[in-house]
Structure formats: C-alpha cells, structure tokens
Design an enzyme around this catalytic site. Structure first.
Site, PDB file in Angstrom:
ATOM      1  N   GLY A  49      44.026  30.113  51.386  1.00  0.00           N
ATOM      2  CA  GLY A  49      42.903  29.376  51.692  1.00  0.00           C
ATOM      3  C   GLY A  49      42.195  28.895  50.241  1.00  0.00           C
ATOM      4  N   VAL A  50      42.188  27.553  50.087  1.00  0.00           N
ATOM      5  CA  VAL A  50      41.653  27.165  48.608  1.00  0.00           C
ATOM      6  C   VAL A  50      40.541  26.329  49.163  1.00  0.00           C
ATOM      7  CG1 VAL A  50      41.944  25.876  46.829  1.00  0.00           C
ATOM      8  CG2 VAL A  50      43.990  27.406  47.327  1.00  0.00           C
TER       9      VAL A  50
ATOM     10  N   CYS B  32      32.200  28.885  47.324  1.00  0.00           N
ATOM     11  CA  CYS B  32      33.225  28.330  46.776  1.00  0.00           C
ATOM     12  C   CYS B  32      32.754  26.770  46.263  1.00  0.00           C
ATOM     13  CB  CYS B  32      34.653  28.421  47.372  1.00  0.00           C
ATOM     14  SG  CYS B  32      35.887  27.516  46.741  1.00  0.00           S
TER      15      CYS B  32
ATOM     16  N   ASP C 102      45.201  38.783  43.397  1.00  0.00           N
ATOM     17  CA  ASP C 102      44.227  37.689  43.605  1.00  0.00           C
ATOM     18  C   ASP C 102      44.177  37.004  42.517  1.00  0.00           C
ATOM     19  OD1 ASP C 102      41.729  36.838  44.516  1.00  0.00           O
ATOM     20  OD2 ASP C 102      40.860  38.443  43.322  1.00  0.00           O
ATOM     21  N   THR C 103      44.386  35.583  42.664  1.00  0.00           N
ATOM     22  CA  THR C 103      43.681  34.715  42.092  1.00  0.00           C
ATOM     23  C   THR C 103      43.486  33.312  42.589  1.00  0.00           C
ATOM     24  OG1 THR C 103      44.053  33.713  39.719  1.00  0.00           O
ATOM     25  CG2 THR C 103      46.049  33.709  41.044  1.00  0.00           C
TER      26      THR C 103
HETATM   27  N1  LIG Z   1      40.321  31.053  47.566  1.00  0.00           N
HETATM   28  C1  LIG Z   1      39.539  30.161  46.727  1.00  0.00           C
HETATM   29  O1  LIG Z   1      39.387  28.877  47.074  1.00  0.00           O
HETATM   30  C2  LIG Z   1      39.203  30.560  45.450  1.00  0.00           C
HETATM   31  C3  LIG Z   1      39.096  31.819  45.030  1.00  0.00           C
HETATM   32  N2  LIG Z   1      38.489  32.191  43.845  1.00  0.00           N
HETATM   33  C4  LIG Z   1      38.364  33.619  43.598  1.00  0.00           C
HETATM   34  O2  LIG Z   1      37.802  33.968  42.459  1.00  0.00           O
HETATM   35  C5  LIG Z   1      38.194  34.991  41.767  1.00  0.00           C
HETATM   36  C6  LIG Z   1      38.672  34.555  40.431  1.00  0.00           C
HETATM   37  O3  LIG Z   1      39.907  33.803  40.330  1.00  0.00           O
HETATM   38  P1  LIG Z   1      40.386  32.974  38.967  1.00  0.00           P
HETATM   39  O4  LIG Z   1      39.431  31.985  38.792  1.00  0.00           O
HETATM   40  O5  LIG Z   1      41.854  32.814  39.403  1.00  0.00           O
HETATM   41  O6  LIG Z   1      40.308  34.051  37.963  1.00  0.00           O
HETATM   42  P2  LIG Z   1      41.216  35.213  37.111  1.00  0.00           P
HETATM   43  O7  LIG Z   1      40.698  35.919  36.113  1.00  0.00           O
HETATM   44  O8  LIG Z   1      42.275  35.574  38.190  1.00  0.00           O
HETATM   45  O9  LIG Z   1      42.238  34.273  36.293  1.00  0.00           O
HETATM   46  C7  LIG Z   1      43.215  33.067  36.610  1.00  0.00           C
HETATM   47  C8  LIG Z   1      44.336  33.037  35.653  1.00  0.00           C
HETATM   48  O10 LIG Z   1      45.037  31.816  36.006  1.00  0.00           O
HETATM   49  C9  LIG Z   1      44.824  30.826  35.146  1.00  0.00           C
HETATM   50  N3  LIG Z   1      44.565  29.443  35.616  1.00  0.00           N
HETATM   51  C10 LIG Z   1      45.410  28.321  35.644  1.00  0.00           C
HETATM   52  N4  LIG Z   1      45.145  27.398  36.522  1.00  0.00           N
HETATM   53  C11 LIG Z   1      44.044  28.098  37.017  1.00  0.00           C
HETATM   54  C12 LIG Z   1      43.276  27.435  37.924  1.00  0.00           C
HETATM   55  N5  LIG Z   1      43.527  26.194  38.568  1.00  0.00           N
HETATM   56  N6  LIG Z   1      42.228  28.197  38.545  1.00  0.00           N
HETATM   57  C13 LIG Z   1      42.066  29.463  37.985  1.00  0.00           C
HETATM   58  N7  LIG Z   1      42.846  29.895  37.061  1.00  0.00           N
HETATM   59  C14 LIG Z   1      43.892  29.260  36.894  1.00  0.00           C
HETATM   60  C15 LIG Z   1      43.617  31.372  34.148  1.00  0.00           C
HETATM   61  O11 LIG Z   1      43.840  30.686  32.857  1.00  0.00           O
HETATM   62  P3  LIG Z   1      42.601  29.757  32.061  1.00  0.00           P
HETATM   63  O12 LIG Z   1      41.412  30.430  32.509  1.00  0.00           O
HETATM   64  O13 LIG Z   1      43.053  29.866  30.796  1.00  0.00           O
HETATM   65  O14 LIG Z   1      42.823  28.330  32.810  1.00  0.00           O
HETATM   66  C16 LIG Z   1      43.583  32.752  34.349  1.00  0.00           C
HETATM   67  O15 LIG Z   1      44.380  33.238  33.298  1.00  0.00           O
HETATM   68  C17 LIG Z   1      39.432  35.689  42.508  1.00  0.00           C
HETATM   69  O16 LIG Z   1      38.742  36.587  43.336  1.00  0.00           O
HETATM   70  C18 LIG Z   1      39.688  34.309  43.520  1.00  0.00           C
HETATM   71  O17 LIG Z   1      40.379  35.002  44.704  1.00  0.00           O
HETATM   72  C19 LIG Z   1      38.276  31.659  42.979  1.00  0.00           C
HETATM   73  C20 LIG Z   1      38.468  29.950  43.282  1.00  0.00           C
HETATM   74  C21 LIG Z   1      39.053  29.656  44.382  1.00  0.00           C
HETATM   75  N1  LIG Z   2      36.474  28.778  44.867  1.00  0.00           N
HETATM   76  C1  LIG Z   2      35.813  29.929  45.053  1.00  0.00           C
HETATM   77  N2  LIG Z   2      36.397  30.951  46.059  1.00  0.00           N
HETATM   78  C2  LIG Z   2      35.749  31.918  46.250  1.00  0.00           C
HETATM   79  C3  LIG Z   2      34.808  32.391  45.280  1.00  0.00           C
HETATM   80  N3  LIG Z   2      34.234  33.753  45.928  1.00  0.00           N
HETATM   81  C4  LIG Z   2      35.162  34.022  46.573  1.00  0.00           C
HETATM   82  N4  LIG Z   2      35.913  32.962  47.046  1.00  0.00           N
HETATM   83  C5  LIG Z   2      36.946  32.761  48.135  1.00  0.00           C
HETATM   84  O1  LIG Z   2      36.153  32.671  49.578  1.00  0.00           O
HETATM   85  C6  LIG Z   2      36.797  33.768  50.294  1.00  0.00           C
HETATM   86  C7  LIG Z   2      35.817  34.130  51.391  1.00  0.00           C
HETATM   87  O2  LIG Z   2      35.256  33.092  52.102  1.00  0.00           O
HETATM   88  P1  LIG Z   2      33.861  33.082  52.811  1.00  0.00           P
HETATM   89  O3  LIG Z   2      33.835  31.944  53.495  1.00  0.00           O
HETATM   90  O4  LIG Z   2      33.949  34.287  53.881  1.00  0.00           O
HETATM   91  O5  LIG Z   2      32.910  33.520  51.943  1.00  0.00           O
HETATM   92  C8  LIG Z   2      36.967  34.949  49.330  1.00  0.00           C
HETATM   93  O6  LIG Z   2      37.883  35.896  49.979  1.00  0.00           O
HETATM   94  C9  LIG Z   2      37.978  33.948  47.958  1.00  0.00           C
HETATM   95  O7  LIG Z   2      39.098  33.540  48.450  1.00  0.00           O
HETATM   96  C10 LIG Z   2      34.317  31.496  44.130  1.00  0.00           C
HETATM   97  O8  LIG Z   2      33.283  31.857  43.318  1.00  0.00           O
HETATM   98  N5  LIG Z   2      35.065  30.341  44.224  1.00  0.00           N
HETATM   99  K   LIG Z   3      33.231  25.442  50.275  1.00  0.00           K
END
Ligand SMILES: NC(=O)C1=CN([C@@H]2O[C@H](COP(=O)(O)OP(=O)(O)OC[C@H]3O[C@@H](n4cnc5c(N)ncnc54)[C@H](OP(=O)(O)O)[C@@H]3O)[C@@H](O)[C@H]2O)C=CC1
Ligand SMILES: Nc1nc2c(ncn2[C@@H]2O[C@H](COP(=O)(O)O)[C@@H](O)[C@H]2O)c(=O)[nH]1
Ligand SMILES: [K+]
Length: 484
Positions: free
Chosen positions: A301-302, A308, A243-244
């Site tokens: 999904g982003v 989000c 997950d990221t």
């Molecule tokens: N589906 C969505 O749209 C999104 C979902 N999420 C959810 O939030 C949670 C946290 O995720 P996440 O923020 O990735 O944290 P994580 O703790 O998973 O860290 C992500 C890693 O990737 C690096 N990185 C490089 N580019 C990016 C970027 N553009 N965005 C984020 N990290 C990056 C970070 O380094 P550094 O911190 O040094 O940059 C870090 O080392 C997860 O559960 C994720 O699914 C979060 C945002 C969008």
């Molecule tokens: N950009 C972000 N995305 C996030 C965050 N927390 C969760 N999520 C993403 O949303 C889905 C769930 O979507 P929903 O509309 O059903 O709530 C989740 O699985 C992640 O991919 C966040 O803080 N920032």
């Molecule tokens: K949104």
C-alpha cells in the site's frame, strides 16, 4: 479470485469493485474460519496499524484478545515498547483489563480513564480489595473534584476467575447488571460485560506459545537496525515489521537482511522464530525483492491511507485493490503472503482485500476513532466524541521521530512531510470501541465468504468473483438514510 468479465486494463480501488455471489453449500456464517493465511495464523485476519495515534497497549491487548494483532509503531522508545509488551503479555486472554482507581481519585480523572476502555466503568480498589464500581453515568452527574469513593456503587457482580463466559452472561442477566468483576481469591483479575461474554464464545484470542496475547513491533530502517530488531525481539515481539514509506529501496533491502539475520540468531538461541514483515510496496517486483531479502510477509500500500498525502504530493502510489492483487499473486508464487495496508473504511474493503489474496488486512485511521486507540477522548463544540489522528510521515510525527537529531536536521526532515498532522476521527456512537468495529467487520467478512461458498480464507481468495463497477454502481450499494 477471478474477474467476472475480462481483466480490466486499468488499476482498481476497493470502491471500483464488487463481488458476485456463487452457489454455496456453507449453511451458516458461523461456519466460516477467519484464520489468517499469512503464516502467523492469527484467528482474525486484522492488524491495527503501526501508527502512534492507533496502536498502544490497550489496542494491542484488545485486538489480540479477539484474535487479531496490533503493531507498536517505530517511534515509541524501546523501553516503553518493552514495558507495554510485558503488560500485554500479563493481560488476561479472556477477561478485559479493568480500569482501577483509588478511593480518593477525583471523578474528573476517573472519567478520563473510563474513556480509554469500552466497558464504561472503573473499579475502585484499595490494597487489592475491590470496594466498588464507578460508572461513567454516575461520574458524569457528580462534581469533577468529588472522589471515586463518593460516587461508587457497592452493588457489584463478583465472579470467580473459573467462571465461564456463559456463567458471567447468565449472572449479569439475572441481576440486571452491566459488568461483572472477576476475582481470583479476592484479587482483581478482570472485567466482563454481557457483550464481552458473547464475544468470548465467537472469537478466539491470538496467543503465543505460552498462551499469552500476541503483539508486534515496527522497526524503522534508519540507525542501528540490528540493535533495534534485537531489542524488539527481547521485549517479546511476536512479529517484526520493517517499516518505511518506500519499501522498494536499497536501504530497506539492507535493513531487512540485517533484521532477518538478527531474527535467525535469536531463534537459534531461544527457539522462538518470529516472522518478519516488510514494506510498503505495490508491485510484483517490489514483493519479490523484499522476499529475497528475507521478508516472510510483504506489506502492500502506497498512498491509500486516510492520513496519507503521498499521492497528492508525489503522484506515486497505486489503487489498492490492484496493488494487493498483484503483490499477493507474486508472494504466493514464493510461498509467502501479504498484508493489505491502508484505505479500509468499510467491512466490504476488508472482504475485497482478502478476496484479492491478502493474508491479513491492516487498518489505521478507522481504528483511531475508538476508545482503545492511544489518544485521549476529546469533544467538539456539539459534544461529539473524537480522537486526534495523524500520519506517520506528517510534520508532527517526523518531529517526534527525529527528536534526537540536531534542530537543523529536524527542520530538514520536516520538509518532506507526506501526511496529515491533525485530523479528527469521530467515535461512532453505535460502535465506539474497537471490538464493536471488529464485530461489524467480521460479520461482513463471514457473510462475504458464504456468498462465495467459502469455508475459510484460502477458499475465499480462490472462489471470489470480482466485477468492476461505475461510480453509480458503488452509490447504488449505499443505504439510503432519508428519502430522496
Ligand atoms: N504506506 C504509505 O503510503 C506510506 C507510509 N508512510 C509511513 O510513514 C512512516 C515514516 O516513513 P518514512 O517517511 O519512510 O520515514 P523513515 O524514517 O522510515 O525514513 C525513510 C528513509 O528512507 C529514505 N528515503 C528515500 N526515498 C524515500 C521516499 N520516497 N520516502 C521516504 N523516505 C525515503 C529517507 O531518506 P531522506 O529522508 O534523506 O530522503 C530515510 O532515510 C512509516 O511508518 C511509513 O509506513 C509514509 C509515507 C507513505
Ligand atoms: N503516506 C502516508 N501514509 C501513512 C502515513 N501514516 C500512515 N500511513 C499509512 O497508512 C496506513 C493506514 O491506513 P488507514 O487508511 O487505515 O489509515 C498505515 O499503515 C501506513 O502505511 C503518513 O503520514 N503518510
Ligand atoms: K490517501
């Protein structure tokens, strides 16, 4: 799926599209098989998101009992995940897990516990013996410091564990009671209300090879990925979710290769082959790269998520219907599947994600507003029940995830907030439990499939015909609750 008119030149959200009915020989909505096409083959194509405000033990158990899955989030300590999974595995696959209190538990505490499940009662037990039931309505009319023994009723329908859900239903109707307490030789096994009895005949549980409820675990891409993946597998995870936020990055590709190797080694030792999900991506190339690095299912999904702020912060993301359609097509060419993650607010969105080819649909915030989500039930100034929800990339979640780092690193990480730290997800008074939402969603999706003439989700994704609508087209589909 095909478009009704020409393929649009721009990307689409769920609200931008609709499906037209086609000639159908499916005569009943109950003839539709909703088994997921993602390789996990859960009886229901729904996954509760790996969000701290959504998926804990109760969500995992209830989702799996009705055929779906929940994913424990990456921020929960490994030992807590292990304990939670073992409780899910110990839960009865048919009967609901009872809330138990001791005779001297206060009414205040009993009421808090009752709010965590949908069946509305706590069972008063002493040394394994069932003394009676406390219902929410009985408890509410008593002083908060009164004790369970002062408000319990001993007028209880006891059923043997061998009883069928139909037996339970009939006994409850005869005795005009709401819940039955299920016992095995006097030992408390579970609870079943009339709705639960009906649901047990409509849904099948998602079970592992040993007949226990299934659950998944999310693993982050930082730190010792091999150790975290191994710990999740040893805890009993039935699926691993890498997950990221930005899944199409080298760090994810590296972490995914590590997780796949750990999974393969574990399968060699135990014979238990666990699928690996990875994300999030929104393009065909992102999908292909993660499949090549070892993912069995791609999470798509982003930015559509309700918690989000990524799109507003960064301008990055993609309207979710098009993202799912493209990624599902790319995955299918490689014999793999996708989960459509985020942005689902109505049953129609689930149907459209499945029509676009998703194997399963992941839902977060909508499910946060239920009894079974992790948070405590709170009440606003009008007395309406809600749960607090927050994003996994919010400052609140980042603080929690980085708790072992230095204060400086934590403050630095919090700068990159991309989610809401606090929102209210109201419990719908008509559908306060996760199972009520599952009823609503599955009845919608079953009906969608019959409109398309599909008996299962593979046929549905093949046969669906999708058109693009204007904002007023969407608006026309909404019910009118008062005159205009
Ligand atoms: N589906 C969505 O749209 C999104 C979902 N999420 C959810 O939030 C949670 C946290 O995720 P996440 O923020 O990735 O944290 P994580 O703790 O998973 O860290 C992500 C890693 O990737 C690096 N990185 C490089 N580019 C990016 C970027 N553009 N965005 C984020 N990290 C990056 C970070 O380094 P550094 O911190 O040094 O940059 C870090 O080392 C997860 O559960 C994720 O699914 C979060 C945002 C969008
Ligand atoms: N950009 C972000 N995305 C996030 C965050 N927390 C969760 N999520 C993403 O949303 C889905 C769930 O979507 P929903 O509309 O059903 O709530 C989740 O699985 C992640 O991919 C966040 O803080 N920032
Ligand atoms: K949104």
């Amino acid at each position: 799926m095909r478009f009704l008119n020409e393929t649009p030149a721009h990307d689409l959200t769920y609200s931008d599209v609709f499906m037209v009915p086609g000639r159908s020989d499916v005569t009943s909505r109950l003839d539709v098989d909703l088994t997921s096409t993602d390789g996990l083959a859960t009886p229901l194509p729904l996954v509760a998101a790996n969000m701290t405000a959504v998926s804990g033990r109760r969500m995992a158990e209830t989702m799996a009992r009705r055929g779906g899955l929940a994913i424990f989030p990456q921020d929960i300590p490994a030992d807590v995940v292990a304990r939670s999974i073992s409780k899910v595995k110990a839960a009865h696959p048919v009967f609901d897990t009872p809330i138990t209190v001791a005779p001297d538990t206060t009414v205040g505490e009993t009421l808090t516990l009752i709010g965590k499940r949908s069946h509305g009662v706590a069972v008063v037990v002493q040394r394994d013996e069932v003394l009676g039931l406390v219902s929410a309505s009985d408890a509410r009319s008593a002083d908060r410091f009164a004790q369970a023994k002062d408000v319990l009723t001993t007028d209880v329908s006891l059923m043997d564990v061998g009883a069928s859900p139909e037996d339970v239903f009939n006994k409850l109707s005869e005795q005009h009671q709401k819940v039955a307490v299920v016992v095995d030789g006097g030992r408390l096994v579970g609870i079943m209300n009339s709705k639960g009895a009906l649901r047990s005949n409509i849904y099948s549980p998602a079970l592992d090879e040993q007949g226990r409820l299934r659950a998944g675990v999310a693993v982050g891409i930082n730190g010792d990925v091999a150790a975290k993946a191994r710990a999740a597998l040893e805890a009993g995870a039935d699926v691993l979710v890498m997950d990221t936020a930005h899944g199409h990055q080298e760090k994810m590709i590296g972490a995914l290769r590590v997780a796949r190797d750990v999974r393969d080694a574990y399968a060699g030792e135990t014979g238990r082959h666990v699928l690996v999900v990875a994300g999030n991506v929104v393009t065909a190339q992102g999908t292909v790269d993660l499949v090549e690095a070892g993912a069995d299912i791609i999470k798509v999904g982003v930015g559509p998520g309700a918690m989000c702020t990524t799109r507003m912060q960064t301008g990055v993301g993609r309207p979710q219907f098009s993202a799912v359609l493209e990624a599902a097509g790319a995955a299918a060419e490689l014999g793999k599947s996708v989960w459509a993650d985020g942005g689902v607010k109505f049953p129609r969105d689930v149907a459209l994600a499945l029509a676009a080819g998703a194997g399963s649909v992941m839902i977060g915030s909508w499910f946060a507003g239920t009894h079974e989500s992790t948070g405590d039930q709170l009440f606003d100034h009008e007395g309406r029940a809600y749960k607090e929800s927050f994003g996994m990339a919010s400052a609140r979640a980042v603080r929690q995830r980085t708790r072992e780092q230095s204060a400086y690193d934590r403050a630095r990480a919090a700068l990159f907030e991309e989610g809401i730290s606090s929102s209210r997800m109201y419990l719908d008074p008509a559908r306060p439990g996760i199972e009520d939402l599952l009823d609503w969603i599955t009845s919608g999706v079953r009906s969608s499939a019959t409109y398309a003439g599909a008996r299962n989700l593979t046929e549905f994704a093949e046969r669906a015909v999708v058109g693009v609508q204007s904002g007023s087209g969407f608006e026309e589909g909404r019910p009118v609750e008062k005159s205009w």
